[in-house]
Design a protein around this motif. Structure first.
Motif, short mmCIF file in Angstrom:
data_model
loop_
_atom_site.label_atom_id
_atom_site.label_comp_id
_atom_site.label_asym_id
_atom_site.label_seq_id
_atom_site.Cartn_x
_atom_site.Cartn_y
_atom_site.Cartn_z
N ALA A 49 67.08 -81.55 -121.25
CA ALA A 49 66.39 -82.66 -120.80
C ALA A 49 65.03 -82.03 -120.02
O ALA A 49 64.03 -82.35 -120.49
CB ALA A 49 67.01 -83.55 -119.95
N HIS A 50 65.14 -81.51 -118.91
CA HIS A 50 64.18 -80.80 -117.98
C HIS A 50 63.26 -79.91 -118.93
O HIS A 50 61.92 -80.06 -118.68
CB HIS A 50 64.46 -80.28 -116.86
CG HIS A 50 65.15 -79.04 -116.93
ND1 HIS A 50 66.38 -78.59 -117.46
CD2 HIS A 50 64.63 -77.43 -116.79
CE1 HIS A 50 66.61 -77.39 -117.57
NE2 HIS A 50 65.72 -76.83 -117.15
N THR A 61 65.69 -85.91 -129.23
CA THR A 61 66.06 -84.20 -129.16
C THR A 61 67.36 -84.01 -128.32
O THR A 61 67.81 -84.58 -127.54
CB THR A 61 64.68 -83.64 -128.29
OG1 THR A 61 65.26 -82.32 -128.03
CG2 THR A 61 64.61 -84.06 -127.03
N ASN A 62 68.06 -83.00 -128.96
CA ASN A 62 69.09 -82.26 -128.31
C ASN A 62 68.83 -81.31 -127.29
O ASN A 62 69.91 -80.86 -126.54
CB ASN A 62 70.25 -81.73 -129.42
CG ASN A 62 70.70 -82.68 -130.32
OD1 ASN A 62 70.92 -83.73 -130.11
ND2 ASN A 62 71.40 -82.06 -131.49
N LYS A 107 74.96 -85.68 -128.61
CA LYS A 107 74.13 -85.19 -129.44
C LYS A 107 74.08 -85.53 -130.88
O LYS A 107 74.72 -86.02 -131.38
CB LYS A 107 74.46 -83.72 -129.31
CG LYS A 107 74.61 -83.11 -127.95
CD LYS A 107 74.74 -81.59 -128.11
CE LYS A 107 75.62 -81.00 -126.57
NZ LYS A 107 76.92 -81.76 -126.33
N THR A 110 64.15 -89.74 -126.00
CA THR A 110 65.56 -89.59 -125.89
C THR A 110 66.00 -88.31 -126.16
O THR A 110 65.89 -87.61 -126.89
CB THR A 110 66.30 -90.60 -126.75
OG1 THR A 110 65.70 -92.22 -126.68
CG2 THR A 110 67.72 -90.65 -126.67
N ASN A 111 66.78 -87.79 -125.03
CA ASN A 111 67.42 -86.73 -125.06
C ASN A 111 69.07 -86.65 -124.96
O ASN A 111 69.44 -87.78 -124.71
CB ASN A 111 66.99 -85.55 -123.94
CG ASN A 111 67.17 -86.01 -122.67
OD1 ASN A 111 68.51 -86.19 -122.29
ND2 ASN A 111 66.27 -86.31 -121.79
N SER A 112 69.78 -85.76 -125.50
CA SER A 112 71.20 -85.77 -125.53
C SER A 112 71.87 -86.01 -124.11
O SER A 112 72.75 -86.60 -124.11
CB SER A 112 71.60 -84.64 -126.24
OG SER A 112 71.24 -83.26 -125.70
N GLU A 113 71.29 -85.47 -123.18
CA GLU A 113 71.81 -85.66 -121.78
C GLU A 113 71.71 -87.18 -121.37
O GLU A 113 72.64 -87.76 -120.86
CB GLU A 113 70.97 -84.72 -120.45
CG GLU A 113 71.39 -83.35 -121.08
CD GLU A 113 70.44 -82.55 -119.95
OE1 GLU A 113 70.42 -82.96 -118.91
OE2 GLU A 113 70.11 -81.46 -120.73
N MET A 114 70.87 -88.04 -121.70
CA MET A 114 70.39 -89.24 -121.40
C MET A 114 71.82 -89.97 -122.17
O MET A 114 72.27 -91.01 -121.79
CB MET A 114 69.24 -89.86 -121.94
CG MET A 114 68.18 -89.28 -120.95
SD MET A 114 66.53 -89.53 -121.95
CE MET A 114 66.51 -91.21 -122.15
N GLN A 158 62.69 -80.03 -122.28
CA GLN A 158 62.03 -80.76 -123.29
C GLN A 158 60.75 -81.51 -122.74
O GLN A 158 59.82 -81.81 -123.27
CB GLN A 158 62.79 -81.83 -124.04
CG GLN A 158 64.15 -81.13 -124.71
CD GLN A 158 63.86 -79.98 -125.58
OE1 GLN A 158 63.35 -78.95 -125.36
NE2 GLN A 158 63.55 -80.16 -127.09
N VAL A 159 61.14 -82.11 -121.66
CA VAL A 159 59.92 -82.88 -120.90
C VAL A 159 58.79 -81.95 -120.56
O VAL A 159 57.61 -82.36 -120.64
CB VAL A 159 60.51 -83.54 -119.72
CG1 VAL A 159 59.30 -84.05 -118.55
CG2 VAL A 159 61.45 -84.59 -119.91
#
Length: 229
Positions: free
Chosen positions: A132-133, A128-129, A160, A152-156, A135-136
């Motif tokens: 993070a917080h 996901t783009n 993106k 997996t998110n774009s911040e990790m 989406q979790v």
């Protein structure tokens, strides 16, 4: 029509499993009812949906920042309906929106059924783009977390979708291989072409039945994935 040798299935979250537009509208209705009752919600949402999508596209390609996205999508929507509002009020709405959005967890029809079906056969993951917080919280509050081995998110990843690096990151995290993986999402550019360019098969979730020029696998309802997987 069935795709053989798949072991790992990667999903987008917003607009694919989690019904962003429906949850977003409910959130705005609650905020405006308390603090901005003069806002006509139907008119606002009509403008907000395409404006938000356009802002996300700019964010996706690093043309605006996270903060610009949060401000612009509201400011441009209020301007479009001719509603006068201060920057301070926009900032408050933006914060409240992010805080309350994950309290509404409508999923697309068939989400739970298809995840139950697929989880018996494959390892499932999210790419996901989204922030993070947020989406979790969406995944947890919608009780989707038991289905996914990795998120997996774009911040990790530091980039993106459609950047191939985020797909590589997700594969490494999942300990998955390109040739036995597939991506499912609602964005032709970010999810489908992004995955294909990264060497991963893909299926376009075309729930709104948009006309597309690309020749790709597509479904209009999540349960149609049973035809492929």
């Amino acid at each position: 029509m069935r795709i053989e040798n798949i072991k790992d299935v990667f999903f987008d979250l917003d607009h694919t499993l989690w019904d962003f537009d429906k949850n977003s509208k409910i959130t705005f209705e609650n905020i405006f009812a308390r603090n901005h009752p003069a806002v006509l919600i139907e008119s606002f949402i009509t403008h907000y949906i395409p404006i938000n999508q356009a802002c996300w596209k700019l964010y996706q390609y690093d043309k605006i920042t996270h903060q610009q996205l949060r401000y612009d999508r509201l400011k441009l929507s209020f301007d479009a309906i001719g509603y006068k509002i201060t920057d301070e009020a926009i900032a408050l709405i933006s914060d409240e929106y992010i805080e309350l959005l994950t309290e509404n967890n409508h999923l697309f029809d068939g989400t739970v059924e298809i995840l139950n079906y697929l989880s018996q056969k494959y390892k499932l993951h999210v790419i996901t783009n989204g922030f993070a917080h947020v989406q979790v919280k969406k995944i947890n509050n919608a009780k989707l977390n038991p289905y996914f081995a990795t998120v997996t998110n774009s911040e990790m990843a530091g980039v993106k979708k459609p950047n191939p690096i985020i797909f590589e990151y997700a594969l490494d995290l999942a300990k998955a291989k390109k040739e036995s993986s597939i991506m499912i999402g609602d964005s032709i550019e970010a999810d489908v072409l992004g995955a294909l360019d990264a060497g991963i098969d893909a299926i376009y979730f075309n729930e709104s039945r948009q006309d597309i020029t690309h020749s790709v696998k597509q479904i209009n309802h999540l349960l149609e994935l049973k035809n492929y997987l």
